[in-house]
Design a protein around this motif. Sequence first.
Motif, PDB file in Angstrom:
ATOM      1  N   TYR A 305       0.834  -1.201   0.000  1.00 27.14           N
ATOM      2  CA  TYR A 305       0.000   0.000   0.000  1.00 27.14           C
ATOM      3  C   TYR A 305       0.871   1.254   0.000  1.00 27.14           C
ATOM      4  O   TYR A 305       2.037   1.230   0.424  1.00 27.14           O
ATOM      5  CB  TYR A 305      -0.919   0.018   1.223  1.00 27.14           C
ATOM      6  N   ALA A 306       0.294   2.355  -0.463  1.00 28.14           N
ATOM      7  CA  ALA A 306       0.987   3.646  -0.419  1.00 28.14           C
ATOM      8  C   ALA A 306      -0.048   4.750  -0.261  1.00 28.14           C
ATOM      9  O   ALA A 306      -1.202   4.600  -0.689  1.00 28.14           O
ATOM     10  CB  ALA A 306       1.799   3.867  -1.689  1.00 28.14           C
ATOM     11  N   ASN A 307       0.358   5.835   0.356  1.00 21.63           N
ATOM     12  CA  ASN A 307      -0.494   7.008   0.496  1.00 21.63           C
ATOM     13  C   ASN A 307       0.155   8.152  -0.273  1.00 21.63           C
ATOM     14  O   ASN A 307       1.220   8.637   0.098  1.00 21.63           O
ATOM     15  CB  ASN A 307      -0.677   7.370   1.966  1.00 21.63           C
ATOM     16  N   ILE A 308      -0.493   8.566  -1.350  1.00 21.95           N
ATOM     17  CA  ILE A 308       0.062   9.569  -2.247  1.00 21.95           C
ATOM     18  C   ILE A 308      -0.551  10.928  -1.915  1.00 21.95           C
ATOM     19  O   ILE A 308      -1.777  11.075  -1.921  1.00 21.95           O
ATOM     20  CB  ILE A 308      -0.256   9.207  -3.714  1.00 21.95           C
ATOM     21  N   PRO A 309       0.248  11.934  -1.591  1.00 21.19           N
ATOM     22  CA  PRO A 309      -0.311  13.257  -1.298  1.00 21.19           C
ATOM     23  C   PRO A 309      -1.174  13.763  -2.444  1.00 21.19           C
ATOM     24  O   PRO A 309      -0.805  13.636  -3.613  1.00 21.19           O
ATOM     25  CB  PRO A 309       0.939  14.120  -1.108  1.00 21.19           C
TER      26      PRO A 309
END
Length: 361
Positions: A305-309
Amino acid sequence: MEDFKIEFADFLAKTYILSDMPKEESSNLWTKFNTIVLPNIPAQLFRFRQCNLDSIIAFERNTISACVASKFKDRHDSSVFVDKRYIRDNIKAFYDAGGVNALYNTKESGEIYNILGQIYGVETAQKLKQIYTSTPPELRAKILEPSYWDGFTEAIFQIIDNHINYIKNDRLTKIACFTEDVQSKYMWDSYADGYSGFALEYDLRQFVFNGCDTCKQQENCIAAEKSFTSILPIIYTDTRYNATASVINIILKELLQQFLSEEFLPPVDLLHWYKSYLYKSRDGYAQEKEWRMISRCPHVENSDYANIPDRSCLKAIYYGPHIEDRYKIHLRDIAKSKNIKEYNVTIDAESPKFELKIMDL
């Protein structure tokens, strides 16, 4: 809009940006790729979310959550097609035509190494000769047997299966999904927990240009490759992306790179890493009108998973007709702090059709 998607699908089907192309030629193709896509990114794209901790935190922290392709419910998603029958038939035809015997004889005489030396250089030819001459005679004899090539073919198929699995689980590639239609009953039902979730509206037309600027870790990132995020439409079709040629070249490159220098390795289609994630079933999913944010960043390669601004691309929130008050109250507090627009979504009781109504809050 639909004409643009037909053009984009045609471009992907007919275009190969090979890794050994002259820079000017490949740059022209990338320019055409971007010229087709960028002017057609919709001003409004929507994400449907369930009311869970991850979705609310991402909203609160101004991030867009993304994941590897294997996390999607559709088992065909990002499942490329490799024509194993075609590969098996070609290997068999090569053997039946005496190709193996011919190679064996030229190896024994040394003729093939003279030919390879002229093409790839004497040093490479000597490395290949050393591998062959160090192979035990009994193994060399087995190479002439049909059963050897049956096993060889199965080994190639296993490598192919590993690559197909790698595409779905590639942690370098994270995907976030959007749709063009906030009033889609299908989307509210399927992706917003049966109308009890919410939807977020984004304007991503400039997001694609930001590249590494989308990453809060930019200053501390020491990755050799930098992140680049693309916004691309899904291609709805009746057949999966046929990756046979690309996968064969990737496998050959992996097998031969210890023996040959880069200029003699098979080229790889750089569009393969986009094509693999952009084809979906027309019958099953065309109503989703999906766009994908595809992000490739080594900085988050250790997670699924990743959280992209979101880079201030978030413009509005839509509350589903069955959202619980406790969630709506909290989400409204967040929305007000961000100064974004808010809308209620309800069943349109005044329409004889199966329609939803959007109302300002």
